[in-house]
Design a protein around this motif. Sequence first.
Motif, PDB file in Angstrom:
ATOM      1  N   ILE A 113       0.830  -1.205   0.000  1.00 53.70           N
ATOM      2  CA  ILE A 113       0.000   0.000   0.000  1.00 53.70           C
ATOM      3  C   ILE A 113       0.862   1.252   0.000  1.00 53.70           C
ATOM      4  O   ILE A 113       0.566   2.239  -0.691  1.00 53.70           O
ATOM      5  CB  ILE A 113      -0.954   0.004   1.215  1.00 53.70           C
ATOM      6  CG1 ILE A 113      -2.069  -1.028   1.014  1.00 53.70           C
ATOM      7  CG2 ILE A 113      -1.575   1.391   1.419  1.00 53.70           C
ATOM      8  CD1 ILE A 113      -3.027  -1.130   2.178  1.00 53.70           C
ATOM      9  N   LYS A 114       1.942   1.243   0.757  1.00 52.24           N
ATOM     10  CA  LYS A 114       2.833   2.407   0.808  1.00 52.24           C
ATOM     11  C   LYS A 114       3.438   2.703  -0.564  1.00 52.24           C
ATOM     12  O   LYS A 114       3.755   3.856  -0.873  1.00 52.24           O
ATOM     13  CB  LYS A 114       3.953   2.164   1.821  1.00 52.24           C
ATOM     14  CG  LYS A 114       3.481   2.208   3.272  1.00 52.24           C
ATOM     15  CD  LYS A 114       4.626   1.889   4.228  1.00 52.24           C
ATOM     16  CE  LYS A 114       4.143   1.858   5.662  1.00 52.24           C
ATOM     17  NZ  LYS A 114       5.231   1.475   6.608  1.00 52.24           N
ATOM     18  N   ARG A 115       3.591   1.676  -1.385  1.00 54.82           N
ATOM     19  CA  ARG A 115       4.145   1.875  -2.727  1.00 54.82           C
ATOM     20  C   ARG A 115       3.064   2.280  -3.729  1.00 54.82           C
ATOM     21  O   ARG A 115       3.297   3.131  -4.593  1.00 54.82           O
ATOM     22  CB  ARG A 115       4.836   0.588  -3.216  1.00 54.82           C
ATOM     23  CG  ARG A 115       6.014   0.141  -2.359  1.00 54.82           C
ATOM     24  CD  ARG A 115       7.109   1.206  -2.308  1.00 54.82           C
ATOM     25  NE  ARG A 115       8.275   0.782  -1.565  1.00 54.82           N
ATOM     26  CZ  ARG A 115       8.426   0.863  -0.243  1.00 54.82           C
ATOM     27  NH1 ARG A 115       7.433   1.354   0.485  1.00 54.82           N
ATOM     28  NH2 ARG A 115       9.532   0.477   0.338  1.00 54.82           N
ATOM     29  N   THR A 116       1.888   1.672  -3.638  1.00 56.38           N
ATOM     30  CA  THR A 116       0.848   1.944  -4.637  1.00 56.38           C
ATOM     31  C   THR A 116       0.134   3.278  -4.398  1.00 56.38           C
ATOM     32  O   THR A 116      -0.507   3.800  -5.319  1.00 56.38           O
ATOM     33  CB  THR A 116      -0.197   0.819  -4.654  1.00 56.38           C
ATOM     34  OG1 THR A 116      -0.744   0.645  -3.336  1.00 56.38           O
ATOM     35  CG2 THR A 116       0.418  -0.487  -5.113  1.00 56.38           C
ATOM     36  N   ILE A 117       0.239   3.829  -3.202  1.00 54.24           N
ATOM     37  CA  ILE A 117      -0.459   5.087  -2.935  1.00 54.24           C
ATOM     38  C   ILE A 117       0.166   6.246  -3.712  1.00 54.24           C
ATOM     39  O   ILE A 117      -0.515   7.227  -4.050  1.00 54.24           O
ATOM     40  CB  ILE A 117      -0.470   5.403  -1.417  1.00 54.24           C
ATOM     41  CG1 ILE A 117      -1.536   6.466  -1.130  1.00 54.24           C
ATOM     42  CG2 ILE A 117       0.894   5.849  -0.927  1.00 54.24           C
ATOM     43  CD1 ILE A 117      -1.802   6.678   0.348  1.00 54.24           C
ATOM     44  N   VAL A 118       1.448   6.145  -4.054  1.00 54.97           N
ATOM     45  CA  VAL A 118       2.118   7.220  -4.805  1.00 54.97           C
ATOM     46  C   VAL A 118       1.526   7.362  -6.213  1.00 54.97           C
ATOM     47  O   VAL A 118       1.108   8.461  -6.610  1.00 54.97           O
ATOM     48  CB  VAL A 118       3.641   6.984  -4.860  1.00 54.97           C
ATOM     49  CG1 VAL A 118       4.311   8.034  -5.746  1.00 54.97           C
ATOM     50  CG2 VAL A 118       4.225   7.031  -3.450  1.00 54.97           C
ATOM     51  N   PRO A 119       1.460   6.283  -7.012  1.00 52.33           N
ATOM     52  CA  PRO A 119       0.817   6.429  -8.327  1.00 52.33           C
ATOM     53  C   PRO A 119      -0.666   6.773  -8.215  1.00 52.33           C
ATOM     54  O   PRO A 119      -1.203   7.453  -9.093  1.00 52.33           O
ATOM     55  CB  PRO A 119       1.021   5.067  -8.997  1.00 52.33           C
ATOM     56  CG  PRO A 119       1.387   4.131  -7.902  1.00 52.33           C
ATOM     57  CD  PRO A 119       2.081   4.952  -6.873  1.00 52.33           C
ATOM     58  N   MET A 120      -1.332   6.333  -7.129  1.00 50.55           N
ATOM     59  CA  MET A 120      -2.736   6.689  -6.972  1.00 50.55           C
ATOM     60  C   MET A 120      -2.901   8.199  -6.787  1.00 50.55           C
ATOM     61  O   MET A 120      -3.806   8.818  -7.354  1.00 50.55           O
ATOM     62  CB  MET A 120      -3.346   5.964  -5.769  1.00 50.55           C
ATOM     63  CG  MET A 120      -4.869   6.050  -5.731  1.00 50.55           C
ATOM     64  SD  MET A 120      -5.565   6.028  -4.057  1.00 50.55           S
ATOM     65  CE  MET A 120      -5.180   7.692  -3.496  1.00 50.55           C
ATOM     66  N   LEU A 121      -2.001   8.820  -6.024  1.00 49.40           N
ATOM     67  CA  LEU A 121      -2.057  10.272  -5.830  1.00 49.40           C
ATOM     68  C   LEU A 121      -1.716  11.009  -7.124  1.00 49.40           C
ATOM     69  O   LEU A 121      -2.263  12.089  -7.390  1.00 49.40           O
ATOM     70  CB  LEU A 121      -1.105  10.681  -4.705  1.00 49.40           C
ATOM     71  CG  LEU A 121      -1.516  10.220  -3.299  1.00 49.40           C
ATOM     72  CD1 LEU A 121      -0.441  10.586  -2.280  1.00 49.40           C
ATOM     73  CD2 LEU A 121      -2.862  10.835  -2.901  1.00 49.40           C
TER      74      LEU A 121
END
Length: 528
Positions: free
Chosen positions: A503-511
């Motif tokens: 989640i800590k990695r995928t939240i960056v592209p989501m933002l």
Amino acid sequence: MNTLLSGLPILLLIWVMTKRNAMPSHIALPVTALLIALIQLFLFQADLSLLGANVMAGILSVSTPISIVAGAILLNRMLFFSGAETVLSQWLKGVSTNKVAQLMIIGWAFAFMIEGASGFGTPAAIAAPILVGLGFPIIPVAIFVLVMNSVPVSFGAVGTPIWFGLSGLSLSDVQFIEISQLTALLNSIAALVIPFIALRFLLGWQEIRQNAGFILLSVLCCTIPYVLLAQWNYEFPALIGGAVGLVFSVVLAKKGVGLHSQIDMSLPDKPVKTWEVVKVFLPFVLLIAILIVTRVPQWGVKDLLNTMSPLWTWRFGETEFEVSRALVFSLKSILGTEVSWQYKSLYVPAMIPFLIVSLLCIPLFAMSRTRVVSAFRDTGRRLFLPMLSLMGALVMVNLMMQGGNDAPMLLLAQAFAGLLGDSWGYAAALLGALGSFFSGSATVSNLTFGGIQLSIAEQVGLPVTLVLALQSAGAAMGNMVCINNIIAVSTILGVANQEGFIIKRTIVPMLAYALVAALFSVVSLAFL
């Protein structure tokens, strides 16, 4: 006070599903639905018959999404137990030894098409094992497929997030098409950024830059037909866009167009026969063909599968149960209220085409009885908990919309509208992402927050279709951080206790996706 009480269950739901020892959705969503029912009954003095009718309708409504999920999983399991996935992996090695080409063909174009056909986490479940089989590292692959499985999600499972997720908002056909158009355009703009970010989890920037031509061409091969189809249809954009993109991506990869070099990777032990490749793709071709035949109005099949001409009617009390000649099951005037329920058994893409195509896989791949039984058993084992989650979500949504002008959903909309006013466009997509995050489904996100988004748009004077398009795109980008999807992919790949890391990695592209959505809203308002 009423607004606070209306938002309390949602806040509680978010908290219990995001805290360190998170509560699973199959518990959290039904518990939240029960809490809303108690608030409606004891604090809002809701009519008991209406409350019961909405609960019944919510429970029965789970038949639509869960039957689609069942069909999608069954087809996935048939392909797995038949060995078709292994053949696909071997074939891909023969198409190109370039890592970028392999990742884009399977992780982008192929997953794009599978999302359009089935959705509900199936693309990541199919793509991840294939990529790991090609030699890519497990956890980066999990992150990669989650990030890639975002752009097509708004039109996943033959458009279910739109035609079912927004079905309770009394929208016109024109509005549905406008939402489709705006959503596809927004997602396609984001697609110019998201694949590059996703590839970075597996490759270095230099390698990505060297093959940027192929990446961009592969993206456009999917998104151009995706946008064009969305101008008049909201069921096929991802399905057809992915199919077209897959064909062209394979052709481009074989010719080396846009690829810097052929990077050495292990080739298959023996060449894959053409007929074996044809057999692997035949179920997907049949799936697409049947969906097109049953969805294009001009061919007449769609009307036949939706006919409401009564075949049998049964009344018990004030409630009427009806079966049409097209096997459309309906409950009307549930408990004497205006609440109703309907299930189109031949039109919902469960029996037609998923079950039919799944059964055709048995002779096509000469599957033994043991393998067929394993596929069905594995499908059944995977359905129980998602069914509980969807049931809780649908009951929750029905109860949140009960109460007319004092409905909890409307009160929340008024609060949000007062807080951000006509600047709501900046945050609309994030609300959609939040829905996917805690529910595990873009469809459920639209069901949960579509009404709030509609009410906010009407109150602050924003275009309804734009706000709902932002909701739809937000629900798609929320797929990256969806707990259920992360757990599903991790389980398939044999990864344990890495959900927080992912989640800590995928939240960056989501933002980054959310930023694109915010800018899109600003530009769109200048023209709408």
